[in-house]
Design a protein around this motif. Structure first.
Motif, PDB file in Angstrom:
ATOM      1  N   UNK A  91       0.882  -1.180   0.000  1.00 31.20           N
ATOM      2  CA  UNK A  91       0.000   0.000   0.000  1.00 31.20           C
ATOM      3  C   UNK A  91       0.915   1.224   0.000  1.00 31.20           C
ATOM      4  N   UNK A  92       0.958   1.939  -1.138  1.00 38.36           N
ATOM      5  CA  UNK A  92       1.907   3.039  -1.323  1.00 38.36           C
ATOM      6  C   UNK A  92       1.945   4.055  -0.191  1.00 38.36           C
ATOM      7  N   UNK A 139      -0.248  10.060   2.860  1.00 35.93           N
ATOM      8  CA  UNK A 139      -0.886  10.239   1.555  1.00 35.93           C
ATOM      9  C   UNK A 139      -0.796  11.729   1.212  1.00 35.93           C
ATOM     10  N   UNK A 140      -0.665  12.091  -0.072  1.00 37.73           N
ATOM     11  CA  UNK A 140      -0.566  13.515  -0.410  1.00 37.73           C
ATOM     12  C   UNK A 140      -1.704  14.380   0.148  1.00 37.73           C
ATOM     13  N   UNK A 141      -2.923  13.818   0.280  1.00 37.99           N
ATOM     14  CA  UNK A 141      -4.045  14.608   0.792  1.00 37.99           C
ATOM     15  C   UNK A 141      -4.350  14.366   2.265  1.00 37.99           C
ATOM     16  N   UNK A 192      -7.999   3.243  -4.859  1.00 39.73           N
ATOM     17  CA  UNK A 192      -7.371   2.769  -6.098  1.00 39.73           C
ATOM     18  C   UNK A 192      -5.985   2.203  -5.838  1.00 39.73           C
ATOM     19  N   UNK A 193      -5.196   2.904  -5.032  1.00 38.91           N
ATOM     20  CA  UNK A 193      -3.852   2.424  -4.718  1.00 38.91           C
ATOM     21  C   UNK A 193      -3.876   1.110  -3.962  1.00 38.91           C
ATOM     22  N   UNK A 199     -10.308   9.654  -0.737  1.00 36.28           N
ATOM     23  CA  UNK A 199     -10.855   8.294  -0.652  1.00 36.28           C
ATOM     24  C   UNK A 199     -10.557   7.516  -1.931  1.00 36.28           C
ATOM     25  N   UNK A 200     -10.812   8.135  -3.078  1.00 33.55           N
ATOM     26  CA  UNK A 200     -10.623   7.453  -4.362  1.00 33.55           C
ATOM     27  C   UNK A 200      -9.170   7.052  -4.577  1.00 33.55           C
TER      28      UNK A 200
END
Length: 143
Positions: A32-33, A57-59, A129-130, A124-125
Motif C-alpha cells: 500500500x503506497x 498520503x498527499x491529501x 485505487x492504490x 478516498x478514491x
C-alpha cells in the motif's frame, strides 16, 4: 457510512487467498503506497482487533487506530482515534467471481480540518485505487 466512496477489482485468486493477504495487516507497507507503518495492538483468534497505522498520503497524513471486525469474506474497520482524522471507516467485501475474486473496497474519510467534500472524495478514491491495485499485484504474485 454516509458520503463514502467504493471501487471494485477482479483478482485471479480464490477469496480465501485474497483474505489471507488482507488479514496480514503488518505487511501493508510493502504493497500500500501511502501506508508507512502498521502495528497490531490487540488480536483475537489470530485476527487483528485494534491496529495503529501511519498514513502518508498527499491529501491525508495521520497516525491513527482502527478497530476491525472480521467475517468469512468481509472485513470492516472504524476509526478509534486519530490526530487529523475523525473518520476512516471502510470495508473489503470479497465475492467469488469465476475462478477468481471480486474485491469491493468502501471507504469514508473525514478530517478535523475544513476540507471541501470533493477533496475528501478524491482522497478516498486515490487511497482505494492504490490499495486495490497493490492488493491485486500482491495476491497475483503469490499465485
Amino acid at each position: 457510512m454516509a458520503n463514502q466512496t467504493s471501487a471494485s477489482i477482479d483478482i485471479a485468486a480464490p477469496p480465501d487467498q485474497v483474505m489471507t493477504v488482507i488479514a496480514d495487516l503488518e505487511s501493508y507497507p510493502t504493497w500500500v503506497d501511502s501506508m508507512k507503518s502498521v502495528q497490531v495492538l490487540t488480536s483475537s483468534a489470530g485476527k487483528a482487533k485494534t491496529v495503529r497505522m501511519v498514513l502518508d498520503h498527499p491529501l491525508v497524513k495521520d497516525e491513527y487506530v482502527l478497530a476491525y471486525t472480521w467475517r468469512a469474506f468481509e472485513v470492516s474497520w472504524k476509526l478509534v482515534s486519530g490526530t487529523l482524522l475523525k473518520a476512516m471507516d471502510g470495508s473489503y467485501q470479497l465475492e467469488q467471481s469465476g475462478n477468481g475474486t471480486r474485491v469491493t473496497y468502501t471507504l469514508a474519510v473525514d478530517v478535523n480540518l475544513p476540507m471541501i467534500g470533493m477533496f475528501k472524495r478524491k482522497a478516498e478514491k486515490t487511497i482505494i485505487d492504490g490499495a486495490l491495485k497493490g492488493l491485486k499485484k500482491r495476491v497475483e504474485a503469490e499465485v
